[in-house]
Motif scaffolding. Structure first.
Motif: not given
Length: 89
Positions: A17-19, A23-25, A66
């Protein structure tokens, strides 16, 4: 064209996960973009320093965000790694 030995594995891939630093995309499964994503992986006998990247040939979904899971097909990055992959269970 030269031919080289290769091995492909079907895997369950989980994107961080982004958090948690992932990755963010999303990853997109596009016909003209195969071999672009290389997740970190390791065989059971490897230590974290021995981990490597493997090219993803295909995903089971068109979009993987993500933190999501998907099935994927990965292949050896270098022909000399085939023997190591052959030893895995």
């Amino acid at each position: 064209m030269d031919s080289y030995p290769a091995i492909a594995f079907g895997i369950d891939l989980h994107l961080t996960p982004t958090a948690e630093g992932g990755r963010s995309a999303p990853l997109l499964n596009l016909a003209d973009k195969t071999w672009v994503y290389r997740p970190n992986w390791g065989l059971p006998s490897m230590t974290p320093l021995d981990q490597n990247g493997a090219l993803v040939f295909a995903f089971s979904r068109d979009r993987v965000g993500p933190g999501e899971r998907t099935h994927a097909v990965i292949v050896t990055l270098f022909p000399e790694m085939v023997d190591q992959w052959n030893c895995s269970d």
